[in-house]
Motif scaffolding. Structure first.
Motif, PDB file in Angstrom:
ATOM      1  N   SER A 163      -8.344  21.678 -35.616  1.00 61.00           N
ATOM      2  CA  SER A 163      -7.808  22.134 -34.325  1.00 61.00           C
ATOM      3  C   SER A 163      -8.241  21.179 -33.227  1.00 61.00           C
ATOM      4  O   SER A 163      -9.301  20.554 -33.299  1.00 61.00           O
ATOM      5  CB  SER A 163      -8.292  23.554 -34.009  1.00 61.00           C
ATOM      6  N   LEU A 164      -7.381  21.060 -32.216  1.00 61.55           N
ATOM      7  CA  LEU A 164      -7.651  20.243 -31.030  1.00 61.55           C
ATOM      8  C   LEU A 164      -6.902  20.877 -29.871  1.00 61.55           C
ATOM      9  O   LEU A 164      -5.679  21.065 -29.945  1.00 61.55           O
ATOM     10  CB  LEU A 164      -7.185  18.795 -31.250  1.00 61.55           C
ATOM     11  N   GLY A 165      -7.620  21.235 -28.813  1.00 68.02           N
ATOM     12  CA  GLY A 165      -6.967  21.919 -27.701  1.00 68.02           C
ATOM     13  C   GLY A 165      -7.498  21.469 -26.352  1.00 68.02           C
ATOM     14  O   GLY A 165      -8.573  20.867 -26.250  1.00 68.02           O
ATOM     15  N   VAL A 166      -6.713  21.761 -25.301  1.00 71.29           N
ATOM     16  CA  VAL A 166      -7.085  21.426 -23.923  1.00 71.29           C
ATOM     17  C   VAL A 166      -6.854  22.651 -23.045  1.00 71.29           C
ATOM     18  O   VAL A 166      -6.001  23.495 -23.342  1.00 71.29           O
ATOM     19  CB  VAL A 166      -6.264  20.229 -23.391  1.00 71.29           C
ATOM     20  N   SER A 167      -7.637  22.751 -21.971  1.00 72.19           N
ATOM     21  CA  SER A 167      -7.544  23.908 -21.089  1.00 72.19           C
ATOM     22  C   SER A 167      -6.395  23.814 -20.101  1.00 72.19           C
ATOM     23  O   SER A 167      -5.972  24.823 -19.536  1.00 72.19           O
ATOM     24  CB  SER A 167      -8.861  24.081 -20.323  1.00 72.19           C
ATOM     25  N   GLU A 168      -5.879  22.609 -19.861  1.00 71.86           N
ATOM     26  CA  GLU A 168      -4.773  22.398 -18.920  1.00 71.86           C
ATOM     27  C   GLU A 168      -3.673  21.606 -19.611  1.00 71.86           C
ATOM     28  O   GLU A 168      -3.948  20.697 -20.391  1.00 71.86           O
ATOM     29  CB  GLU A 168      -5.238  21.627 -17.678  1.00 71.86           C
ATOM     30  N   GLY A 169      -2.404  21.947 -19.295  1.00 71.34           N
ATOM     31  CA  GLY A 169      -1.290  21.201 -19.850  1.00 71.34           C
ATOM     32  C   GLY A 169      -1.054  21.503 -21.319  1.00 71.34           C
ATOM     33  O   GLY A 169      -1.593  22.465 -21.885  1.00 71.34           O
ATOM     34  N   SER A 172       1.211  16.557 -26.504  1.00 70.36           N
ATOM     35  CA  SER A 172       2.486  16.102 -27.065  1.00 70.36           C
ATOM     36  C   SER A 172       2.226  14.907 -27.981  1.00 70.36           C
ATOM     37  O   SER A 172       1.647  13.918 -27.528  1.00 70.36           O
ATOM     38  CB  SER A 172       3.454  15.699 -25.950  1.00 70.36           C
ATOM     39  N   PRO A 173       2.607  14.998 -29.278  1.00 66.32           N
ATOM     40  CA  PRO A 173       3.224  16.149 -29.960  1.00 66.32           C
ATOM     41  C   PRO A 173       2.218  17.254 -30.218  1.00 66.32           C
ATOM     42  O   PRO A 173       1.051  17.129 -29.864  1.00 66.32           O
ATOM     43  CB  PRO A 173       3.709  15.529 -31.276  1.00 66.32           C
ATOM     44  N   GLU A 174       2.690  18.334 -30.849  1.00 68.91           N
ATOM     45  CA  GLU A 174       1.777  19.411 -31.210  1.00 68.91           C
ATOM     46  C   GLU A 174       0.751  18.894 -32.216  1.00 68.91           C
ATOM     47  O   GLU A 174       1.016  17.974 -32.986  1.00 68.91           O
ATOM     48  CB  GLU A 174       2.554  20.587 -31.808  1.00 68.91           C
ATOM     49  N   PHE A 175      -0.424  19.515 -32.221  1.00 67.13           N
ATOM     50  CA  PHE A 175      -1.525  19.023 -33.051  1.00 67.13           C
ATOM     51  C   PHE A 175      -1.207  19.096 -34.543  1.00 67.13           C
ATOM     52  O   PHE A 175      -0.691  20.087 -35.042  1.00 67.13           O
ATOM     53  CB  PHE A 175      -2.802  19.822 -32.776  1.00 67.13           C
ATOM     54  N   LYS A 176      -1.528  17.992 -35.230  1.00 72.15           N
ATOM     55  CA  LYS A 176      -1.510  17.909 -36.693  1.00 72.15           C
ATOM     56  C   LYS A 176      -2.714  17.073 -37.104  1.00 72.15           C
ATOM     57  O   LYS A 176      -3.035  16.081 -36.451  1.00 72.15           O
ATOM     58  CB  LYS A 176      -0.220  17.273 -37.206  1.00 72.15           C
ATOM     59  N   ALA A 177      -3.348  17.466 -38.208  1.00 64.73           N
ATOM     60  CA  ALA A 177      -4.578  16.791 -38.626  1.00 64.73           C
ATOM     61  C   ALA A 177      -4.374  15.298 -38.831  1.00 64.73           C
ATOM     62  O   ALA A 177      -5.266  14.495 -38.563  1.00 64.73           O
ATOM     63  CB  ALA A 177      -5.112  17.430 -39.910  1.00 64.73           C
ATOM     64  N   GLY A 178      -3.199  14.910 -39.288  1.00 62.74           N
ATOM     65  CA  GLY A 178      -2.941  13.497 -39.565  1.00 62.74           C
ATOM     66  C   GLY A 178      -2.502  12.698 -38.353  1.00 62.74           C
ATOM     67  O   GLY A 178      -2.364  11.472 -38.440  1.00 62.74           O
TER      68      GLY A 178
END
Length: 476
Positions: A163-169, A172-178
Motif C-alpha cells: 500500500s502507498l497513500g497520501v493525505s492530499e490529492g 496517478s496511476p492508482e497504486f500497484k506493487a509493480g
C-alpha cells in the motif's frame, strides 16, 4: 711373459667391470596407483611413482567430483621418487585421475601415462566397486561419516509495498506493487502532506513516510523499501503544488484558475503557436491557431489541468479542449453549444467511447438502443458528429439526419399517404363547394331582383287630403 699376463688381466678386469655396470642399468618407468569405490565426503589418495630415471616431467589432471587438497600436480626431478596427491570427494559418479609426461634413463627418453578411476557413491549406498586402469590398485577405503552441513539462513529479498497513500490529492496511476513512479497534483497553498506505506514482507523496512514538506511547483518524494537481505526498491511520487492563481474565469458554474506557470503544458497540434495574452492586466501563456480561429488557455479546475477555448472578445471560456484518440480517430472533446443540445426524439447526455467520455445523444427509440451520437472537433477544428455502435465498438460519420426504425418509417410513410389522401379529399370537397356556392350566387343574383313599379302622378283634392289626414290622426 709376466708383463703380458698383467696386461691381459687388466683388460679382463675392465671388461668385467663394464659388463657389471651394463647389467645394473634399470629401464626408466612411471606408474600410478589408487582408485576404487569411495563415498561422497571421503578423502582419497593417488600416488605417482618413477624409477630408473635420470630425469622426468609429467602433468596430472582429474575429471571432476574431486577437489585437490595436497600434492604437486606438476613435479620435476632427477631421481627415483613418488608423489602422493590427496583429494576430497565432492559428488557421486565417476572420477578419473590421469597423468602423462616423459622419463629419461640418461640415454633414451620415453613417454609415459596412466590413470585410475574412482566410483563415487552416496554414503547410504553400501554396494559398488571401483576399478583402475593400472596394475597397482589401492585397497577400498573404509566408509567414513559424512559431516552434516549446517543449513544456511536464507534472507528475504522482497522489497515491495502492498500500500502507498497520501493525505492530499490522488495518486496517478492508482497504486500497484509493480509501479514505482506516480504523479500527484496538490492545490494552491499546500505546505505539507502525510505519506503512508506498508511493506509486503514484515521483515522489510520502509523510510520516507510521515509528514513531508512541499513547496510551490515540483516536488520529488521518495519512499524506500529495504528488504531483509539489504536489497532496496524506491517508490517516487512527483508532487506538483499549484501556484497562486492570477485570475479566475468561469464556464457555467465551473470555476477555472489562471496561472502564469504552465510547466509541462503542451499541445500536439502544429496549427497552434504558443504566445501570451493579457488577463486582468497580467500576461499569461496562451496557444493560438489562426487557421482555426481558436485561442486556448491551460486552466486548473476541479478535474485537474486542461486546455480550454477562450473567447478574447467576450473574455469568457466557452468550452473544454481535450485531444484524444479513440477507435482509430483523433478527436477533440469540446462542450456542445446550448443551441445544438436539443434534438428531436433524442436525449442529450454523456457517451462513453473506449473509456473516454464525450457529450452526445441517445435515441428514444428502443430500436436504436445500441447506437448513440457524439459531438467533437476534428484536427482541423471543425465540428463533427459520429454515430457510435456500442455493440460493435465502431465509430462512423453521422449525416446529421434523423434516424428512425423501419417500422416507424413504414408507419410514417403510411401516415403521410393517408394525410395526402385526406388532403386531396378536402381539396376536392372545397372545390366542389366553391362551384356550388358560385352557382347559388349566380341564381340569386339573376332571379332574386324585384320588378320596377312605375308611379303615376295623381292630383288629390285638398278636401280629400284633409279628410285622409284626419282619419289617420283618429287612428293614432
Amino acid at each position: 711373459m709376466k708383463k703380458i699376463n698383467q696386461i691381459v688381466l687388466t683388460i679382463l678386469l675392465g671388461l668385467s667391470l663394464f659388463c657389471f655396470n651394463v647389467t645394473n642399468i634399470k629401464a626408466a618407468s612411471a606408474s600410478i596407483s589408487g582408485g576404487g569405490t569411495v563415498y561422497v565426503g571421503d578423502t582419497v589418495s593417488v600416488t605417482i611413482s618413477v624409477s630408473g630415471v635420470k630425469s622426468y616431467t609429467y602433468l596430472v589432471a582429474n575429471s571432476g567430483n574431486l577437489t585437490l587438497m595436497s600434492g604437486n600436480t606438476e613435479p620435476m626431478g632427477f631421481s627415483d621418487e613418488s608423489n602422493t596427491l590427496t583429494y576430497k570427494v565432492t559428488a557421486t559418479g565417476t572420477a578419473t585421475v590421469s597423468f602423462s609426461g616423459q622419463v629419461s634413463d640418461g640415454v633414451d627418453d620415453k613417454p609415459v601415462s596412466g590413470s585410475v578411476v574412482f566410483n563415487v557413491i552416496s554414503p547410504s549406498n553400501d554396494n559398488g566397486s571401483g576399478s583402475s586402469s593400472s596394475t597397482n590398485t589401492q585397497p577400498e577405503q573404509p566408509k567414513q561419516e559424512t559431516p552434516k552441513e549446517e543449513p544456511k539462513e536464507t534472507k528475504s529479498s522482497d522489497s515491495s509495498l502492498v500500500s502507498l497513500g497520501v493525505s492530499e490529492g490522488k495518486l496517478s496511476p492508482e497504486f500497484k506493487a509493480g509501479t514505482t513512479s506516480y504523479k500527484l497534483n496538490l492545490p494552491e497553498g499546500t505546505k505539507s502532506i502525510n505519506v503512508s506505506a506498508k511493506a509486503k514482507d514484515g521483515k522489510a523496512s520502509v523510510s520516507g513516510t510521515g509528514k513531508i514538506e512541499v513547496k510551490d511547483g515540483d516536488n520529488a518524494i521518495n519512499v524506500t523499501v529495504t528488504a531483509e537481505d539489504g536489497s532496496t526498491t524506491v517508490y517516487t511520487i512527483k508532487a506538483y503544488v499549484q501556484e497562486k492563481a492570477v485570475a479566475t474565469l468561469t464556464m457555467g458554474d465551473k470555476k477555472l484558475n489562471v496561472f502564469t506557470n504552465v510547466k509541462g503544458a503542451a499541445i500536439d497540434n502544429k496549427a497552434f503557436e504558443k504566445t501570451k495574452i493579457k488577463i486582468n492586466n497580467t500576461e499569461v501563456p496562451a496557444w493560438k491557431s489562426e487557421t482555426q480561429n481558436i485561442t486556448l488557455l491551460y486552466l486548473n479546475g476541479d478535474d485537474g489541468n486542461n486546455f480550454y477555448i477562450y473567447d478574447e472578445k467576450t473574455q469568457k471560456v466557452t468550452s473544454i479542449y481535450k485531444p484524444v484518440g479513440v477507435l482509430g480517430q483523433n478527436l477533440i472533446i469540446v462542450n456542445v453549444p446550448a443551441n445544438l443540445q436539443t434534438r428531436s426524439n433524442m436525449k442529450f447526455t454523456t457517451i462513453e467511447v473506449d473509456k473516454v467520455k464525450f457529450p452526445g445523444w441517445t435515441f428514444e427509440d428502443e430500436s436504436f438502443k445500441d447506437f448513440a451520437i457524439i459531438y467533437a472537433l476534428d484536427q482541423n477544428g471543425k465540428e463533427v458528429y459520429y454515430q457510435y455502435d456500442s455493440k460493435e465498438k465502431t465509430l462512423q460519420r453521422f449525416s446529421n439526419a434523423a434516424a428512425i426504425s423501419q417500422e416507424k418509417y413504414d408507419a410514417y410513410v403510411k401516415e403521410k399517404e393517408n394525410k395526402e389522401q385526406t388532403l386531396m379529399y378536402v381539396i376536392y370537397g372545397l372545390g366542389a363547394g366553391c362551384v356550388v356556392c358560385l352557382g347559388l350566387a349566380g341564381y340569386f343574383f339573376f332571379h332574386g331582383r324585384k320588378p320596377k313599379v312605375k308611379h303615376k302622378k295623381v292630383d288629390i283634392e285638398k278636401e280629400d287630403y284633409e279628410n285622409r289626414f284626419h282619419i289617420e290622426e283618429e287612428d293614432e
